[in-house]
Design a protein around this motif. Structure first.
Motif, PDB file in Angstrom:
ATOM      1  N   ALA A 117       1.200  -1.229  -0.197  1.00 41.96           N
ATOM      2  CA  ALA A 117      -0.162   0.281  -0.067  1.00 41.96           C
ATOM      3  C   ALA A 117       0.627   1.638   0.238  1.00 41.96           C
ATOM      4  O   ALA A 117       0.399   2.302  -0.118  1.00 41.96           O
ATOM      5  N   GLY A 118       1.832   1.286   0.200  1.00 43.90           N
ATOM      6  CA  GLY A 118       2.826   2.547  -0.314  1.00 43.90           C
ATOM      7  C   GLY A 118       4.016   2.533   1.371  1.00 43.90           C
ATOM      8  O   GLY A 118       4.089   1.458   2.771  1.00 43.90           O
ATOM      9  N   ALA A 119       5.132   3.456   1.741  1.00 42.98           N
ATOM     10  CA  ALA A 119       5.639   3.951   2.519  1.00 42.98           C
ATOM     11  C   ALA A 119       5.604   5.134   2.908  1.00 42.98           C
ATOM     12  O   ALA A 119       5.396   6.277   1.887  1.00 42.98           O
ATOM     13  N   VAL A 120       5.443   5.128   3.873  1.00 39.43           N
ATOM     14  CA  VAL A 120       6.333   6.993   4.474  1.00 39.43           C
ATOM     15  C   VAL A 120       7.043   6.954   4.924  1.00 39.43           C
ATOM     16  O   VAL A 120       8.141   6.530   5.487  1.00 39.43           O
ATOM     17  N   ASP A 121       8.267   8.333   4.779  1.00 41.28           N
ATOM     18  CA  ASP A 121       9.712   8.705   4.650  1.00 41.28           C
ATOM     19  C   ASP A 121       9.524  10.223   4.617  1.00 41.28           C
ATOM     20  O   ASP A 121       9.777  10.169   3.851  1.00 41.28           O
ATOM     21  N   PRO A 122       9.259  10.889   5.848  1.00 47.44           N
ATOM     22  CA  PRO A 122       9.763  12.502   5.022  1.00 47.44           C
ATOM     23  C   PRO A 122      10.642  12.279   4.424  1.00 47.44           C
ATOM     24  O   PRO A 122      10.741  13.880   3.771  1.00 47.44           O
ATOM     25  N   GLY A 123      11.653  11.836   4.610  1.00 43.21           N
ATOM     26  CA  GLY A 123      13.299  12.306   3.576  1.00 43.21           C
ATOM     27  C   GLY A 123      13.105  11.840   2.129  1.00 43.21           C
ATOM     28  O   GLY A 123      13.818  11.806   0.975  1.00 43.21           O
ATOM     29  N   GLY A 124      11.766  11.248   1.772  1.00 48.79           N
ATOM     30  CA  GLY A 124      11.844  10.556   0.651  1.00 48.79           C
ATOM     31  C   GLY A 124      12.791   8.922   0.579  1.00 48.79           C
ATOM     32  O   GLY A 124      12.947   8.638   1.436  1.00 48.79           O
ATOM     33  N   ASP A 125      12.251   8.137  -0.472  1.00 51.17           N
ATOM     34  CA  ASP A 125      12.926   6.771  -0.921  1.00 51.17           C
ATOM     35  C   ASP A 125      14.431   7.236  -1.680  1.00 51.17           C
ATOM     36  O   ASP A 125      14.074   6.549  -2.807  1.00 51.17           O
ATOM     37  N   VAL A 126      15.648   7.145  -0.455  1.00 49.91           N
ATOM     38  CA  VAL A 126      16.821   7.740  -0.763  1.00 49.91           C
ATOM     39  C   VAL A 126      17.578   7.186  -1.327  1.00 49.91           C
ATOM     40  O   VAL A 126      18.617   6.856  -2.045  1.00 49.91           O
ATOM     41  N   HIS A 127      17.203   5.575  -1.499  1.00 49.17           N
ATOM     42  CA  HIS A 127      17.359   3.614  -1.494  1.00 49.17           C
ATOM     43  C   HIS A 127      17.014   3.364  -2.758  1.00 49.17           C
ATOM     44  O   HIS A 127      16.722   2.293  -2.802  1.00 49.17           O
ATOM     45  N   GLY A 128      16.289   3.999  -3.046  1.00 48.55           N
ATOM     46  CA  GLY A 128      15.358   3.033  -4.572  1.00 48.55           C
ATOM     47  C   GLY A 128      14.257   1.954  -3.833  1.00 48.55           C
ATOM     48  O   GLY A 128      14.292   1.225  -4.929  1.00 48.55           O
ATOM     49  N   ALA A 129      13.838   1.948  -2.968  1.00 44.77           N
ATOM     50  CA  ALA A 129      13.315   1.008  -2.338  1.00 44.77           C
ATOM     51  C   ALA A 129      12.635   0.565  -2.452  1.00 44.77           C
ATOM     52  O   ALA A 129      11.428  -0.860  -2.889  1.00 44.77           O
ATOM     53  N   VAL A 130      11.528   1.241  -3.380  1.00 45.46           N
ATOM     54  CA  VAL A 130       9.750   1.349  -3.941  1.00 45.46           C
ATOM     55  C   VAL A 130       9.384   1.436  -5.095  1.00 45.46           C
ATOM     56  O   VAL A 130      10.079   2.003  -5.214  1.00 45.46           O
ATOM     57  N   ARG A 131       9.469   0.357  -5.782  1.00 45.33           N
ATOM     58  CA  ARG A 131       9.259   0.379  -7.214  1.00 45.33           C
ATOM     59  C   ARG A 131       8.677   1.569  -7.461  1.00 45.33           C
ATOM     60  O   ARG A 131       9.066   2.521  -8.724  1.00 45.33           O
ATOM     61  N   ASP A 132       7.435   1.907  -7.173  1.00 44.64           N
ATOM     62  CA  ASP A 132       6.639   2.442  -7.609  1.00 44.64           C
ATOM     63  C   ASP A 132       6.913   3.693  -6.816  1.00 44.64           C
ATOM     64  O   ASP A 132       6.311   4.124  -5.365  1.00 44.64           O
ATOM     65  N   PRO A 133       7.288   5.249  -7.831  1.00 46.63           N
ATOM     66  CA  PRO A 133       7.578   6.746  -6.481  1.00 46.63           C
ATOM     67  C   PRO A 133       5.977   6.947  -6.230  1.00 46.63           C
ATOM     68  O   PRO A 133       5.537   7.911  -4.934  1.00 46.63           O
ATOM     69  N   GLY A 134       5.247   6.836  -7.182  1.00 50.89           N
ATOM     70  CA  GLY A 134       3.691   7.231  -6.428  1.00 50.89           C
ATOM     71  C   GLY A 134       2.841   6.679  -5.224  1.00 50.89           C
ATOM     72  O   GLY A 134       2.393   6.834  -4.100  1.00 50.89           O
ATOM     73  N   LEU A 135       3.908   5.652  -4.346  1.00 47.54           N
ATOM     74  CA  LEU A 135       3.298   4.886  -3.256  1.00 47.54           C
ATOM     75  C   LEU A 135       4.680   5.439  -2.441  1.00 47.54           C
ATOM     76  O   LEU A 135       4.463   4.861  -1.336  1.00 47.54           O
ATOM     77  N   VAL A 136       5.007   6.553  -2.617  1.00 45.67           N
ATOM     78  CA  VAL A 136       6.167   6.995  -1.502  1.00 45.67           C
ATOM     79  C   VAL A 136       5.272   8.123  -0.644  1.00 45.67           C
ATOM     80  O   VAL A 136       4.865   9.002  -1.617  1.00 45.67           O
ATOM     81  N   PHE A 137       4.890   7.943   0.300  1.00 47.41           N
ATOM     82  CA  PHE A 137       4.396   9.347   0.877  1.00 47.41           C
ATOM     83  C   PHE A 137       5.306  10.433   2.118  1.00 47.41           C
ATOM     84  O   PHE A 137       5.995   9.915   2.630  1.00 47.41           O
ATOM     85  N   ALA A 138       4.814  11.315   2.371  1.00 44.71           N
ATOM     86  CA  ALA A 138       6.069  12.264   3.230  1.00 44.71           C
ATOM     87  C   ALA A 138       4.935  12.170   4.395  1.00 44.71           C
ATOM     88  O   ALA A 138       6.030  12.201   5.088  1.00 44.71           O
ATOM     89  N   SER A 139       3.654  11.742   4.364  1.00 41.74           N
ATOM     90  CA  SER A 139       3.416  11.942   5.973  1.00 41.74           C
ATOM     91  C   SER A 139       2.554  10.354   6.266  1.00 41.74           C
ATOM     92  O   SER A 139       2.117   9.911   5.031  1.00 41.74           O
ATOM     93  N   LEU A 140       2.926  10.086   7.680  1.00 39.08           N
ATOM     94  CA  LEU A 140       1.573   8.734   7.844  1.00 39.08           C
ATOM     95  C   LEU A 140       0.078   9.058   7.474  1.00 39.08           C
ATOM     96  O   LEU A 140      -0.873   8.539   6.817  1.00 39.08           O
ATOM     97  N   ASP A 141      -0.570  11.004   7.419  1.00 35.28           N
ATOM     98  CA  ASP A 141      -1.885  11.057   7.302  1.00 35.28           C
ATOM     99  C   ASP A 141      -2.149  11.028   5.627  1.00 35.28           C
ATOM    100  O   ASP A 141      -3.315  10.837   5.789  1.00 35.28           O
ATOM    101  N   ALA A 142      -0.861  11.089   4.911  1.00 34.91           N
ATOM    102  CA  ALA A 142      -0.953  11.288   3.656  1.00 34.91           C
ATOM    103  C   ALA A 142      -1.530   9.600   2.937  1.00 34.91           C
ATOM    104  O   ALA A 142      -2.392   9.169   2.479  1.00 34.91           O
ATOM    105  N   LEU A 143      -0.341   8.445   3.950  1.00 35.37           N
ATOM    106  CA  LEU A 143      -0.861   7.361   3.526  1.00 35.37           C
ATOM    107  C   LEU A 143      -2.293   6.812   3.962  1.00 35.37           C
ATOM    108  O   LEU A 143      -2.570   6.126   3.057  1.00 35.37           O
ATOM    109  N   LEU A 144      -2.632   7.112   4.837  1.00 34.97           N
ATOM    110  CA  LEU A 144      -4.251   6.435   4.955  1.00 34.97           C
ATOM    111  C   LEU A 144      -5.119   7.253   4.384  1.00 34.97           C
ATOM    112  O   LEU A 144      -6.265   6.831   4.077  1.00 34.97           O
ATOM    113  N   ALA A 145      -4.906   8.789   4.176  1.00 33.81           N
ATOM    114  CA  ALA A 145      -5.826   9.316   2.826  1.00 33.81           C
ATOM    115  C   ALA A 145      -6.004   8.592   1.491  1.00 33.81           C
ATOM    116  O   ALA A 145      -6.677   8.132   0.690  1.00 33.81           O
TER     117      ALA A 145
END
Length: 341
Positions: A38-66
């Motif tokens: 469903a996605g990943a949350v990290d305020p610093g972004g996906d600096v290590h390229g762990a998430v295949r779809d950049p659209g599933l990287v969120f800056a906050s937990l609230d953004a993920l829940l929404a």
């Protein structure tokens, strides 16, 4: 919370934090059957390229829940963020696997437990070493009496400094692994500890700890943990009246050393003879990635299996309390009982 927690549909899972552990959690969430990422949350972004779809990287937990329904999340952020993140997940009705340590302090751990009570939200702790194949087999054999009456458990965890660590010292970051393991293997809580620490890297937190202690069952234990050693060591030894089991967590090997029973007719040697070395057996063990086993176990728990074997919040609290007891002992230069923390 999504209705996906049936035994057949996929569970939608996310990870909070894309540091060292979070990157591995993200890898497994994106590749494990029965789980939809469903996605990943990290305020610093996906600096290590762990998430295949950049659209599933969120800056906050609230953004993920929404962004959509979520069944569970893995909290892999720094320890001081565990309580606020887990509290928000509980409030949203999302099951949570919180990386060890459960929280930064005993008080925060207790607050997290309080917040989860009566909510129906399932929360467990990520003590991944309990899923190590060598340790699982060691515990099974030790508790089945393979080495007779157990009287000592010794854990060693050494290696180079992990640059990722900023918020805690070696006791809460690494020592919580072994303080949990001695309790889990020994089948009894920690009663008391005596500890010494060293500060060698110019940081506020300790870099090395030596712990001796006793479980409530009477079993003695020791933990030697540091991040000053130029090579990695991960080993647990269980000594009993009939021999010794040694697990190497890095290789997944488990070896049994039997006490010898060969009689000597040499009088001088017989006079000095103590326990001698007998047969040695290295067991063939099926090896699976511990982090994957942990994820599968937690998913089974989320789906309703109360016997899945997750690490409970109370067990996570015990590890944090043991760590704080160790730090108090080192600070005061005295043996400290768990109940004093």
């Amino acid at each position: 919370m999504s209705a996906a927690s049936s035994t057949t549909s996929e569970l939608r899972g996310a990870v909070l934090g894309l540091g060292m552990m979070g990157r591995h959690h993200a890898r497994l969430l994106q590749s494990t059957a029965g789980v939809a990422f469903a996605g990943a949350v990290d305020p610093g972004g996906d600096v290590h390229g762990a998430v295949r779809d950049p659209g599933l990287v969120f800056a906050s937990l609230d953004a993920l829940l929404a962004a959509g329904p979520l069944d569970f999340a893995i909290v892999a952020a720094p320890a001081e963020e565990h309580l606020p993140l887990a509290a928000r997940l509980i409030e949203a009705g999302v099951h949570a696997l919180v990386e060890k340590p459960l929280a930064a302090t005993v008080e925060e751990s207790r607050e997290l437990i309080r917040l989860s009570e009566g909510t129906g939200v399932r929360v467990a702790v990520g003590h991944v070493e309990r899923c190590n194949p060598a340790l699982l087999e060691l515990r099974r054999r030790a508790q089945a009496g393979e080495v007779g009456d157990v009287f000592m458990i010794a854990a060693e965890r050494q290696g180079p400094f992990p640059a990722r660590i900023k918020d805690v010292g070696v006791v809460k970051d690494l020592g919580t692994h072994d303080l949990d393991l001695v309790r889990w293997i020994g089948g009894a809580p920690v009663l008391r500890v005596a500890a010494e620490t060293q500060h060698r890297m110019g940081r506020a937190h300790e870099d090395l700890v030596l712990v001796t202690g006793r479980l409530r069952s009477g079993v003695a234990f020791s933990c030697s943990v540091d991040w000053l050693t130029p090579t990695k060591v991960r080993r647990v030894r269980v000594l009993g009246s009939d021999g010794m089991l040694v697990a190497d967590q890095l290789t997944g090997d488990l070896t049994l050393y039997r006490n010898g029973d060969v009689e000597s007719t040499w009088d001088a040697a017989r006079t000095l003879r103590g326990v001698s070395e007998g047969d040695m057996t290295r067991f063939a063990i099926a090896r699976r990635e511990p982090l994957l086993v942990q994820l599968e176990t937690f998913c089974a728990y989320v789906r309703g299996d109360d016997d899945a074997g997750v690490v409970t919040l109370e067990e996570g609290l015990h590890a944090v309390q043991a760590a704080e007891t160790v730090l108090l002992s080192a600070r005061e230069g005295m043996t400290v009982r768990m109940e004093d923390v």
